[in-house]
Design a protein around this motif. Structure first.
Motif, short mmCIF file in Angstrom:
data_model
loop_
_atom_site.label_atom_id
_atom_site.label_comp_id
_atom_site.label_asym_id
_atom_site.label_seq_id
_atom_site.Cartn_x
_atom_site.Cartn_y
_atom_site.Cartn_z
N MET A 144 0.83 -1.21 0.00
CA MET A 144 0.00 0.00 0.00
C MET A 144 0.87 1.27 0.00
O MET A 144 0.66 2.16 -0.81
N ALA A 145 1.84 1.32 0.89
CA ALA A 145 2.67 2.52 0.99
C ALA A 145 3.40 2.80 -0.32
O ALA A 145 3.47 3.95 -0.77
N THR A 146 3.94 1.77 -0.95
CA THR A 146 4.67 1.95 -2.20
C THR A 146 3.75 2.48 -3.29
O THR A 146 4.09 3.43 -4.01
N LEU A 147 2.60 1.87 -3.40
CA LEU A 147 1.61 2.32 -4.39
C LEU A 147 1.18 3.76 -4.10
O LEU A 147 1.03 4.57 -5.02
N GLN A 148 0.99 4.06 -2.83
CA GLN A 148 0.57 5.41 -2.44
C GLN A 148 1.60 6.46 -2.87
O GLN A 148 1.26 7.49 -3.47
N LEU A 149 2.85 6.17 -2.60
CA LEU A 149 3.91 7.10 -2.98
C LEU A 149 4.02 7.20 -4.50
O LEU A 149 4.13 8.31 -5.06
N ALA A 150 3.99 6.07 -5.17
CA ALA A 150 4.12 6.06 -6.62
C ALA A 150 2.98 6.82 -7.28
O ALA A 150 3.18 7.58 -8.24
N THR A 151 1.79 6.63 -6.77
CA THR A 151 0.62 7.30 -7.34
C THR A 151 0.71 8.82 -7.14
O THR A 151 0.48 9.59 -8.07
N TRP A 152 1.07 9.23 -5.95
CA TRP A 152 1.20 10.67 -5.69
C TRP A 152 2.25 11.29 -6.61
O TRP A 152 2.02 12.33 -7.23
N ALA A 153 3.39 10.62 -6.72
CA ALA A 153 4.48 11.20 -7.49
C ALA A 153 4.14 11.27 -8.98
O ALA A 153 4.42 12.28 -9.64
N ALA A 172 6.53 -4.35 2.46
CA ALA A 172 6.51 -5.81 2.58
C ALA A 172 7.32 -6.27 3.79
O ALA A 172 8.22 -5.59 4.27
N LYS A 173 6.99 -7.46 4.26
CA LYS A 173 7.62 -7.99 5.47
C LYS A 173 9.15 -7.97 5.36
O LYS A 173 9.84 -7.64 6.31
N TYR A 174 9.68 -8.37 4.20
CA TYR A 174 11.12 -8.37 4.02
C TYR A 174 11.56 -7.23 3.09
O TYR A 174 12.51 -7.37 2.34
N GLY A 175 10.82 -6.13 3.16
CA GLY A 175 11.14 -4.95 2.36
C GLY A 175 11.82 -3.87 3.20
O GLY A 175 12.18 -4.08 4.36
N TRP A 176 11.92 -2.68 2.59
CA TRP A 176 12.78 -1.62 3.13
C TRP A 176 12.44 -1.22 4.57
O TRP A 176 13.30 -1.17 5.44
N LEU A 177 11.17 -0.89 4.80
CA LEU A 177 10.82 -0.34 6.12
C LEU A 177 11.14 -1.29 7.25
O LEU A 177 11.68 -0.90 8.29
N HIS A 178 10.83 -2.57 7.07
CA HIS A 178 11.07 -3.51 8.17
C HIS A 178 12.52 -3.92 8.28
O HIS A 178 13.00 -4.23 9.37
N VAL A 179 13.22 -3.94 7.16
CA VAL A 179 14.61 -4.40 7.21
C VAL A 179 15.53 -3.33 7.79
O VAL A 179 16.45 -3.65 8.55
N VAL A 180 15.29 -2.08 7.47
CA VAL A 180 16.23 -1.04 7.93
C VAL A 180 15.69 -0.22 9.09
O VAL A 180 16.29 0.77 9.48
N SER A 181 14.59 -0.62 9.65
CA SER A 181 14.04 0.17 10.75
C SER A 181 13.27 -0.71 11.71
O SER A 181 12.68 -1.71 11.33
N THR A 182 13.25 -0.30 12.96
CA THR A 182 12.41 -0.96 13.94
C THR A 182 11.10 -0.20 14.11
O THR A 182 10.23 -0.60 14.85
N ARG A 183 11.00 0.92 13.41
CA ARG A 183 9.82 1.74 13.52
C ARG A 183 9.43 2.19 12.13
O ARG A 183 10.29 2.57 11.35
N GLU A 184 8.17 2.14 11.80
CA GLU A 184 7.77 2.64 10.50
C GLU A 184 6.31 3.01 10.54
O GLU A 184 5.50 2.33 11.14
N ASN A 185 6.04 4.07 9.87
CA ASN A 185 4.68 4.57 9.84
C ASN A 185 4.50 5.32 8.52
O ASN A 185 4.04 6.45 8.49
#
Lengths: 452, 452
Positions: B1-10, B236-249
């Motif tokens: 969802m987040a990726t699509l949201q960013l891509a759509t806005w841009a 995604a579970k093994y995507g950017w936000l979860h792999v490089v951060s313990t916090r994401e929103n």
């Protein structure tokens, strides 16, 4: 300390330090990589990468694309592009090598960078090439061990995250970096962390390997030119080990450099797909043969029941793959083709194969139970039930291709000739086999590409 | 969802969506970046990078090195090399811009990639350029906010880790990617995580910015050619936000895209060094002036006492810098030169300046107390004691260059002309200022480099 320790070991390593099994393992790793890089050049990914980067990489054509067809001169590009393309091609079929303790595929990042530089900066002898190759593989695998399994478990694609560092050590070794330069090279490589598991099943998975090869090569070349970095990039508080891992014990593993050789533990994939699928395919192909032997019809299989380690679903849980690349990460697809055809060569992981109606029908028959107490990652039990209620079952204790049940030399040669001849024909495949198998005796590995 | 949201806005963003303050902030960000990239080209790092990669990057010379001297034709290289070199040069002086909430320096990765592609694929109008630039900056800053502060606190250099994604969005916007292609571009960029804090004080810190520019550009170009990636690489579970951060929103921040503009919060550095040093230098330079006004001799300062946030020592605790780059991360050096000279321009962060005997002597007078309750990261109190026992003290509530106490337009112009004229002379600096300040009105930004 850890960075200095690794850099010192690598810069001091000589060919005479390599034992006979180490040399044999290195040659097998290199030629299996070459087979993958040649065969994998049939896929779209390396060609898209070529077309995309070609406007930039117009430097002198010093280094070869292993799987390029056409005239020999067309096979040469600059070293950075060659590293990217051979890295992508060697991994795109998921048919390369595996250091099972870490799930690193060691040769791709290291050999792709190393051969490109050897061709460019040569002449480089077979001994020099293998020494540098081993240095790079040991570096990446020892480093991988020191962060395993946590680093992989959070989602990093360990092959490329340690691969850039392995490539920097190998190239640094080849171009004669001193210890301090080697530390700087490791630093530039370490700060480029490429690869997450989310991209498994897409072309970006193999991009990781090509980009790691490029990044590591660039690190070694920048360090040679006195680009400054950090001399403690691995162990520093805000360095590699702490940033990408919650666990690290690098010094303990680096203490074993040159004593326990990781290259000797390198294994070769019998099937072009995720390694956790191998015990399942092993069982399924055996059940195919048994079904035929018993005079039964494969089409009368009613259900396919798998008992496996839970990691199988984490990594390869795609239920409805729509591309060949996705099929490589679908346990359903792997079980279906293994059972249907009794083999699982690259032919069965194409876009056509995954959308084949019979295959799709068989995928839907697959049921999965996970049990981590009974099943390690290289183990599986597959039970098939026929329409008449009868069943057949196979338990795989160690999958074919594992350390306990490795491919034979003949198996490995057969795999190489099969994947390579599909790309460049049988006669050239035989010549390529002889060329890469004989790499250790060459006076200039830059001549390799011209030999086939 | 987040990726699509960013891509759509841009992909949907148009120039008419940009408010007047957004456009002004964007122009200032771009020309400040250009000043850094021109001025920074005096440093060794971009030249080593050029020499190292030149054998590879021999593609058609379509894109300019902003700070190159010599004939205009010599200023052009291929787009990937231009992105690398302008990225390195724009960050090497630590004099660029700062999004203070995240400590991202937003323009470097985005503008370095974008201008290189605009020159290559043009003509690109000023409106198109600024729209794409804003898309990239918003993407990287919103993403940075969604992982702050944890992502930075574990040691990542956030400027480059989010910078590659910002660059992919900006270039993707410029070359007209559709939403799905934009998602794929974000994926290729996201899987290349470049930059750790261990490299602060070395040339590798600015390599991060150049490499992020390259990686993001490559992501957009590969996606344009249908290289497959992931459509949910961020969340995604093994995507950017979860792999490089313990916090994401991410979704919470992406919901504000186009409503709260991060580019308006971009600030500009008055001093070429780590941002946490700015309140200290601000205080020290004021105390220099006060000392002179009181007719006292600076050499009679006996001790320099700093009260600061603890992050100052974490990021800039180098006690004995030996290179100019290390001096940029030494609170001792920063306090010493601020007090000694009443200013802290690039001249005071050279190898010569950090080894100057008087400076070294003054560094040893510096004592530091940390107090996170009283001092935020842009606050400091500096107290100096003279030989006669008298003291002077300055408290900085908001450092010059902060959002609350920003550089004026005149300050920013002065900074640009100072850094640029040192590299290419005063006359050309004035022309460069006019060129970059007027970027929004150009019909082809590819003409920029020829204007100065």
């Amino acid at each position: 300390m850890a960075t200095l320790q690794l850099a010192t070991w690598a810069t001091n390593l000589t060919y005479t330090d390599l034992t006979a099994p180490v040399i044999e393992a290195a040659v097998n790793s290199v030629y299996n990589w070459a087979g993958c890089a040649i065969g994998g050049y049939s896929q779209d990914a390396p060609h898209i990468a070529y077309a995309t980067t070609q406007p930039f990489f117009g430097g002198p054509p010093t280094s070869s694309i292993l799987g390029a067809n056409g005239s020999i001169s067309e096979a040469y590009v600059d070293a950075q592009l060659a590293a990217l393309l051979n890295g992508i091609a060697s991994h795109i079929d998921d048919y390369d090598d595996t250091h099972l303790e870490t799930i690193i595929h060691p040769a791709g990042p290291v050999a792709s960078a190393l051969l490109a530089v050897a061709e460019w900066r040569g002449p480089v002898t077979g001994h020099e090439f293998l020494t540098a190759f081993v240095a790079g593989v040991e570096a990446e695998c020892k480093l991988g061990l020191s962060v395993s399994p946590e680093h992989y478990d959070v989602g990093w694609h360990i092959t490329s995250t340690v691969g850039s560092i392995g490539a920097s050590v190998a190239v640094g070794k080849l171009i004669g970096l001193g210890t301090t330069q080697m530390q700087n090279a490791i630093g530039v490589a370490a700060t480029q962390v490429v690869g997450m598991q989310e991209f498994f099943g897409s072309m970006t998975k193999s991009f990781h390997v090509g980009r790691a090869a490029q990044g590591g090569m660039l690190g070694a070349l920048l360090a040679k030119n006195n680009y400054t970095s950090s001399l403690q990039s691995l162990e520093a508080k805000y360095g590699w080990l702490h940033v990408v891992s919650t666990r690290e014990n690098a010094t303990a593993y680096f203490d074993q450099l040159g004593e326990i050789w990781e290259i000797e533990k390198n294994t070769f994939k019998p099937f072009p797909c995720g390694i956790v699928l191998h015990p399942i395919i092993d069982a399924a192909t055996q059940l195919h043969n048994e079904t035929i032997q018993q005079g039964k019809d494969i089409s009368s299989v009613k259900s396919i029941n798998l008992q496996v380690n839970s990691e199988v679903l984490v990594l390869t849980g795609k239920t409805n793959p729509t591309t060949g690349l996705e099929g490589k990460f679908s346990v359903y697809h792997a079980a279906a083709v293994g059972l249907l055809y009794g083999e699982a060569t690259p032919t069965y992981f194409t876009d056509e194969a995954v959308t084949n109606a019979t295959v799709v029908e068989f995928r839907e028959k697959v049921n999965i139970t996970t049990d981590d107490e009974r099943f390690g990652k290289d183990q599986a039990t597959v039970t098939i039930e026929f329409d008449d209620g009868s069943t057949l079952e196979r338990h795989i204790e160690h999958a074919i291709g594992s350390l306990e049940n490795p491919l034979t030399d003949a198996d490995l040669k057969k795999k190489f000739l099969d994947q390579v001849s599909r790309r460049i024909g049988e006669a050239r495949a035989e010549r390529a086999y002889a060329a890469f198998k004989g790499i250790g005796n060459m006076t200039d590995v830059g001549q390799l590409r011209a030999l086939y």
